[in-house]
Motif scaffolding. Structure first.
Motif, short mmCIF file in Angstrom:
data_model
loop_
_atom_site.label_atom_id
_atom_site.label_comp_id
_atom_site.label_asym_id
_atom_site.label_seq_id
_atom_site.Cartn_x
_atom_site.Cartn_y
_atom_site.Cartn_z
N VAL A 261 14.08 20.37 -28.04
CA VAL A 261 13.87 19.07 -28.69
C VAL A 261 12.97 19.23 -29.92
O VAL A 261 13.23 18.64 -30.98
N ALA A 262 11.91 20.04 -29.79
CA ALA A 262 11.01 20.26 -30.92
C ALA A 262 11.75 20.90 -32.09
O ALA A 262 11.56 20.51 -33.25
N ALA A 263 12.62 21.86 -31.80
CA ALA A 263 13.39 22.51 -32.87
C ALA A 263 14.33 21.52 -33.55
O ALA A 263 14.46 21.51 -34.78
N ALA B 64 10.18 30.93 -35.27
CA ALA B 64 9.76 32.18 -34.62
C ALA B 64 8.74 31.89 -33.52
O ALA B 64 8.76 32.51 -32.46
N GLY B 65 7.84 30.92 -33.78
CA GLY B 65 6.88 30.53 -32.76
C GLY B 65 7.55 29.94 -31.53
O GLY B 65 7.16 30.22 -30.39
N LEU B 66 8.59 29.12 -31.75
CA LEU B 66 9.32 28.54 -30.62
C LEU B 66 10.05 29.62 -29.82
O LEU B 66 10.11 29.56 -28.59
N VAL B 67 10.61 30.60 -30.52
CA VAL B 67 11.27 31.70 -29.82
C VAL B 67 10.27 32.47 -28.96
O VAL B 67 10.57 32.83 -27.81
N ALA B 68 9.08 32.69 -29.50
CA ALA B 68 8.04 33.38 -28.72
C ALA B 68 7.68 32.59 -27.47
O ALA B 68 7.49 33.17 -26.39
N LEU C 209 15.50 17.92 -38.27
CA LEU C 209 15.77 16.60 -38.86
C LEU C 209 14.67 16.18 -39.82
O LEU C 209 14.93 15.71 -40.92
N GLY C 210 13.43 16.35 -39.39
CA GLY C 210 12.30 15.89 -40.19
C GLY C 210 12.11 16.69 -41.45
O GLY C 210 11.76 16.14 -42.51
N LEU D 189 12.08 22.22 -17.90
CA LEU D 189 11.42 21.17 -18.68
C LEU D 189 10.80 21.75 -19.95
O LEU D 189 10.92 21.17 -21.04
N ALA D 190 10.14 22.91 -19.83
CA ALA D 190 9.53 23.54 -21.00
C ALA D 190 10.58 23.96 -22.01
O ALA D 190 10.42 23.77 -23.22
N LEU D 191 11.69 24.53 -21.53
CA LEU D 191 12.76 24.94 -22.43
C LEU D 191 13.37 23.73 -23.14
O LEU D 191 13.70 23.79 -24.33
#
Length: 252
Positions: A11-13, A41-45, A18-19, A4-6
């Protein structure tokens, strides 16, 4: 990290991508590349789900300024309805009150630092080690409070830092001092503080229980504090830069 977290990270990326393409304005175009790199980079972390990197992810995400980019993919009607509800609805007044309280820099500082200290109390640490759902919840809380903490001192358009240069330096320095104090408590312990350290078999590098715990304290001291140290140096630079510029202009 849970599926779920992944999924949330993916989805956030996607929404950010898009935005960000729809944002306009000179400042958005100038800052978009480095802010996008910071956000990803924050999402990868976060995706790596390593405790050390969870401390790095929030400042990177805040610097990525994802708020408008994540908001833009929604339809105009949905954005307007949600905005009216949040800003004008009586039912949303508790949310507005909570937002006003949570965004006070001192409150954000206490929540962020307090959560780190609380998580290292032996009873909390031991419980989290034996309950995966609780441990995942801790990580989610650290990220959320980290975003709140860093957004009080770093510009993240359309949000702007609420602290002056001197107060921002004190904000970061006090947090670094609090984390250092916690690390020193762990390092100075004469015996094991946490049950999980006693149960690790085989122990890495054949360390004793106490040495393994002290290694954890050393990691807390460095490099876990690097984001705050960099923030302190950056804050000092912001304070010194005008004086250096004046000195150069006077010399010229």
């Amino acid at each position: 990290m849970s599926a779920l977290a992944l999924t949330g990270i993916v989805v956030a990326a996607f929404l950010y991508h898009l935005g960000a393409r729809r944002l306009e304005g000179g400042r958005s175009r100038r800052e978009r590349p480095w802010r996008a790199q910071s956000f990803y980079a924050g999402l990868v972390a976060l995706a790596l789900a390593i405790a050390l990197l969870l401390m790095v992810a929030p400042p990177l995400i805040v610097l990525g300024a994802p708020w408008l980019a994540l908001w833009r993919p929604l339809s105009l009607g949905s954005r307007r309805r949600t905005s009216r509800w949040l800003l004008q609805s009586r039912s949303a007044s508790p949310l507005r009150a909570a937002a006003r309280g949570l965004t006070v820099p001192a409150v954000a500082w206490v929540l962020f630092v307090g959560a780190i200290w609380l998580s290292h109390l032996p009873v909390v640490f031991d419980y989290a080690a034996g309950h995966d759902a609780f441990h995942e919840g801790e990580h989610l809380l650290f990220v959320a409070l980290g975003l709140l903490f860093w957004s009080r001192a770093l510009d993240s358009p359309p949000l702007h830092a609420r602290l002056t240069h001197w107060r921002r330096l004190a904000f970061f320095a006090a947090a670094a001092a609090a984390e250092t104090a916690l690390a020193l408590v762990v390092l100075a312990a004469h015996g094991p503080l946490y049950v999980p350290y006693e149960r690790v078999v085989p122990r890495p590098e054949h360390l004793t229980v106490l040495a393994d715990q002290q290694l954890g304290g050393a990691i807390m001291l460095e490099p876990a504090s690097i984001p705050l140290l960099l923030a302190i140096l950056w804050s000092i630079g912001k304070l010194v830069a005008p004086k250096l510029r004046q000195a150069r202009e006077s010399a010229a």
